[in-house]
Design an enzyme around this catalytic site. Structure first.
Site, PDB file in Angstrom:
ATOM      1  CE  LYS A 117      -4.474  -1.648   1.198  1.00 44.97           C
ATOM      2  NZ  LYS A 117      -5.743  -1.478   1.854  1.00 44.97           N
ATOM      3  CE  LYS A 199      -5.614  -7.753  -1.311  1.00 38.71           C
ATOM      4  NZ  LYS A 199      -6.473  -7.812  -0.190  1.00 38.71           N
ATOM      5  CE  LYS A 202     -13.194  -3.479  -0.284  1.00 39.97           C
ATOM      6  NZ  LYS A 202     -12.043  -3.459   0.623  1.00 39.97           N
TER       7      LYS A 202
END
Ligand code: AQP
Length: 337
Positions: A117, A199, A202
């Site tokens: 992130k 992965k 969203k």
């Protein structure tokens, strides 16, 4: 005496940080509904976690309620499970502080989600992104959960939660149930359709990389048709061929067919046929969920009522744990009489 499965408590959550994906569905929500008859289930909408990445306030508010509606639309029953928004129960942040003082900088530095992130949001590597796993540990330990159903992407965070709980129990005397990850193999990790080494997520800026739970059939089929595969044109569950392996895994999770059955079904057929079959299976599975979601989101008062009830139930457990923790760490509590 061994605890029966009936008494075991489950905690799980999804961040309302965007539109929920097929990864969230197969890795989490689909399994949650199956668990509610065997366990005492507590399902949270993790809005505190969501702001580790910048959110548009009005959108976050809407997504929070939409996420709750999706839980219900997947068949999770408010009579059986407890639902609430994380920000409605202040004990999450209270416990997070205490646990943060029992978590090592080095441990948090090793978390792969933080590394991923921070790369994705290089302009906003905030302290919350770094301490995210501590808040997640607080979510789980606050409810003394025995099991945490998650996709395998979250395994590292559960391991850390176990380490934090064990350390606290050893330092202050037994306080927390040490939880276990409950990972269902078949749907453990759904990968991006555009970059199958990552992965499905969203918050992926490429909308073609993810199937969203509320995508309409045409979009679902179009996205699967465009999914990255390889030039071998043989449908096989070969982990070395990431793209096709991911599609086989998705099809298997959606239909319940084994990899061998799928390989036989598509023997001699090209990727084109297979991708359409995956798209159709996906649209068929999501259609009833979408229908129910549309009905539920028209009734905000009903959703608010479920939240109020769930918050009350969850608060009782949370309050008990935080009082115990505050006492153990040495915070003075006035006599209630
Ligand atoms: N791709 C996935 N495959 C299997 N399981 C998945 N989960 C998420 N993505 C996949 C499972 O969904 C639950 C909730 O996840 P989350 O929304 O709280 O956080 P996340 O894992 O960070 O999900 P996203 O979609 O990647 O969110 P963003 O993009 O906002 O960071 C967990 O049980 C997780 O395992």
């Amino acid at each position: 005496m061994e605890q029966s499965t009936k008494q075991k408590r489950i905690f799980s959550a999804v961040q309302p940080s965007g539109n929920l994906t097929l990864g969230n569905y197969l890795g989490a929500l689909k399994n949650w509904a199956d668990l509610q008859d065997q366990f005492e289930c507590i399902y949270c909408v993790a809005d505190l976690h969501a702001i580790t990445v910048r959110q548009e306030p009005a959108v976050l508010r809407k997504k929070s309620l939409d996420t709750l509606a999706l839980y219900l639309a997947c068949g999770i029953d408010p009579k059986k499970a407890t639902f609430f928004l994380q920000s409605h129960i202040p004990e999450h942040t209270q416990l997070s502080w205490v646990l943060g003082c029992n978590t090592m900088f080095g441990e948090l530095s090793r978390m792969t989600q933080f590394k991923d992130k921070s790369q994705k949001h290089a302009d906003n590597i905030n302290a919350g992104l770094f301490t995210y796993p501590v808040l997640m540990a607080a979510d789980i330990l606050l409810y003394q959960a025995d099991l945490v159903p998650v996709g395998s992407d979250q395994k590292q965070h559960i391991e850390l939660t176990r380490d934090i709980a064990t350390r606290f129990n050893n330092s202050y005397s037994p306080t927390f149930t040490v939880p276990e990850a409950y990972i269902l193999k078949s749907s453990a990790r759904i990968m991006s359709l555009a970059e199958p080494e990552r992965k499905m997520s969203k918050s992926d800026p490429n909308a073609n990389a993810s199937i969203f739970m509320l995508d309409r059939k045409d979009d679902i089929i179009r996205k699967f048709k465009r999914a990255v595969t390889d030039s071998e044109a043989v449908v096989a569950a070969d982990p070395a061929r990431l793209g096709i392996y991911n599609l086989v895994n998705i099809y298997s999770s959606l239909t319940g067919k084994s990899a061998e059955e799928i390989e036989r079904e598509f023997e001699g057929k090209g990727y084109g046929d297979f991708k359409i079959a995956v798209g159709e299976a996906c649209a068929d599975v999501l259609a009833p969920v979408q229908k129910e979601f549309d009905l539920l989101t028209r009734d905000k008062a009903y959703l608010d009522g479920i939240l109020r009830e769930g918050t009350e139930k969850a608060s009782c457990i949370a309050r008990k744990t935080i009082q115990k923790v505050y006492r153990k760490v040495g915070f003075y509590l006035p006599n209630s009489k």
